[in-house]
Design a protein around this motif. Sequence first.
Motif, short mmCIF file in Angstrom:
data_model
loop_
_atom_site.label_atom_id
_atom_site.label_comp_id
_atom_site.label_asym_id
_atom_site.label_seq_id
_atom_site.Cartn_x
_atom_site.Cartn_y
_atom_site.Cartn_z
N ARG A 56 -42.33 15.54 -51.93
CA ARG A 56 -42.42 15.51 -50.73
C ARG A 56 -41.97 15.00 -49.29
NH1 ARG A 56 -46.83 19.60 -50.79
NH2 ARG A 56 -47.49 20.61 -53.22
N CYS A 57 -42.70 13.44 -49.35
CA CYS A 57 -42.38 12.58 -48.59
C CYS A 57 -41.64 11.73 -48.54
CB CYS A 57 -43.71 12.16 -48.15
SG CYS A 57 -44.01 10.65 -50.06
N ALA A 58 -40.78 11.99 -49.55
CA ALA A 58 -39.53 11.01 -50.26
C ALA A 58 -40.58 9.22 -49.94
CB ALA A 58 -39.28 10.62 -49.30
N ALA A 59 -41.58 8.97 -49.62
CA ALA A 59 -41.91 7.86 -50.13
C ALA A 59 -42.15 7.25 -52.02
CB ALA A 59 -43.48 7.26 -50.05
N PRO A 60 -41.35 5.66 -52.07
CA PRO A 60 -41.41 5.61 -53.69
C PRO A 60 -42.57 6.03 -53.75
CG PRO A 60 -40.42 3.74 -51.60
CD PRO A 60 -41.40 4.68 -50.97
N VAL A 61 -42.41 6.65 -55.34
CA VAL A 61 -43.44 6.83 -56.20
C VAL A 61 -44.03 5.36 -56.61
CG1 VAL A 61 -44.42 7.31 -58.67
CG2 VAL A 61 -42.56 8.95 -56.54
N ARG A 62 -45.26 4.97 -57.27
CA ARG A 62 -46.26 3.89 -57.71
C ARG A 62 -46.49 3.73 -58.79
NH1 ARG A 62 -49.86 1.31 -53.78
NH2 ARG A 62 -49.58 -0.38 -55.41
N ARG A 63 -46.72 3.07 -59.11
CA ARG A 63 -47.18 3.15 -60.39
C ARG A 63 -48.02 1.57 -60.72
NH1 ARG A 63 -46.90 0.26 -65.45
NH2 ARG A 63 -45.26 -1.19 -64.90
N VAL A 64 -49.17 2.11 -61.27
CA VAL A 64 -50.50 1.40 -61.37
C VAL A 64 -50.90 1.47 -62.88
CG1 VAL A 64 -51.03 0.50 -58.60
CG2 VAL A 64 -52.22 2.13 -60.37
N LEU A 65 -51.92 0.39 -63.40
CA LEU A 65 -52.50 -0.52 -64.31
C LEU A 65 -53.88 0.57 -64.38
CD1 LEU A 65 -51.24 -2.58 -66.46
CD2 LEU A 65 -50.59 0.03 -67.01
N GLY A 80 -56.89 1.50 -66.29
CA GLY A 80 -57.94 1.04 -67.98
C GLY A 80 -56.78 0.42 -69.11
N GLY A 81 -55.85 -0.43 -68.33
CA GLY A 81 -54.54 -0.06 -69.45
C GLY A 81 -52.99 0.75 -69.63
N ARG A 82 -52.88 1.96 -68.58
CA ARG A 82 -52.49 2.99 -68.79
C ARG A 82 -52.34 2.97 -67.43
NH1 ARG A 82 -54.69 8.15 -72.05
NH2 ARG A 82 -52.41 8.25 -72.41
N SER A 83 -50.72 3.97 -67.83
CA SER A 83 -50.12 3.43 -65.96
C SER A 83 -50.25 4.65 -65.83
CB SER A 83 -48.39 3.34 -66.97
OG SER A 83 -47.85 2.65 -67.64
N THR A 84 -50.67 4.58 -64.59
CA THR A 84 -50.87 5.89 -63.39
C THR A 84 -49.90 5.84 -62.32
OG1 THR A 84 -52.97 5.75 -63.92
CG2 THR A 84 -52.77 6.60 -61.85
N PHE A 85 -49.34 6.78 -61.98
CA PHE A 85 -48.17 7.32 -61.02
C PHE A 85 -48.87 7.81 -60.31
CE2 PHE A 85 -46.23 6.31 -65.28
CZ PHE A 85 -45.01 5.89 -65.09
N PHE A 86 -48.08 7.68 -58.23
CA PHE A 86 -48.90 8.43 -57.84
C PHE A 86 -48.05 8.13 -57.02
CE2 PHE A 86 -50.26 4.01 -57.51
CZ PHE A 86 -51.05 3.71 -56.11
N CYS A 87 -48.84 9.11 -55.49
CA CYS A 87 -47.65 8.92 -54.27
C CYS A 87 -48.46 8.17 -52.80
CB CYS A 87 -47.09 9.68 -53.45
SG CYS A 87 -46.08 9.54 -51.77
N PRO A 88 -47.91 6.95 -52.62
CA PRO A 88 -48.58 6.54 -52.32
C PRO A 88 -49.39 6.99 -50.54
CG PRO A 88 -47.09 4.45 -52.07
CD PRO A 88 -47.02 6.10 -53.09
N VAL A 89 -48.34 7.88 -50.19
CA VAL A 89 -48.50 8.46 -48.06
C VAL A 89 -49.77 9.54 -48.92
CG1 VAL A 89 -47.69 8.96 -46.68
CG2 VAL A 89 -46.50 7.25 -48.09
#
Length: 273
Positions: A244-253, A255-264
Amino acid sequence: MPELPEVEAVRRGLEDRLVGKSLTEVRVREPRLRRPVPPLSPWVGRRLLRVERRGKYLLWRFDEGTLLVHLGMSGHFAFAAPEVPPGRHDHVDFLFEENLLRYTDPRRFGLILPLDAAAERALEARLGLEPWDARLTPALARERVQERRRAIKEVLLAGDVVVGAGNIYACEALFHAGIHPDRPAGTLGEEDWARLLAALRAVFEAAIAAGGTTLRDHRTVEGKGGEYRDRLAVYGREGEPCPRCAAPVRRVLQGGRSTFFCPVCQSPGRAAW
């Protein structure tokens, strides 16, 4: 672990080939799954009336009794030719007249168990509503979580409000709804839930149509991989541009699992788009 679209794809494949047929033989080569496979010889001769899905569980409804099946982390069913010898991880064969259905599970974390009325009530008590259940309104969802400080992503994974979302589709739905995965569930209003439920349903429907998402183990009963992987917006795309906005997708943990999201697009302070 298979999520709702993968399980639904399997359900449809089983229903197309097996409903109305009688179970003529069962061969259990390895009973040591998550729980031991009980003797299944009493099920021989019973006719399969329908195959249902409840959350991530399959319910095989016979003319006498129900078998509950959960695919675990690596389980899958496939139809096989009778002359093909079983492989190392082919643990159970179900012969429905002319159809040989083989259960394969390298990690042996699946379940194949009879489901009596008491066990089914217990299962229902801990499961949330199906995504398309007319009772699942934004108001009801908000009411069920209004006191919770737990992150909305973790609430989706718990499956006690709405069933079916694991790590992949929780990330995808939250992205399409513009909701940060770490936002406390109790802070979501009805408008937030309206977007989130709509996003869940849309993502599930598209993934079901594509046969699910194959990252490693998932296969349909015809041996095909799910094709939704190529349509994932954020899951598994750390560092890639947001669609949508071209910002780099981030990954955080979480509950011990990877979550992917757009910080914008999923910024906590961003207005819904």
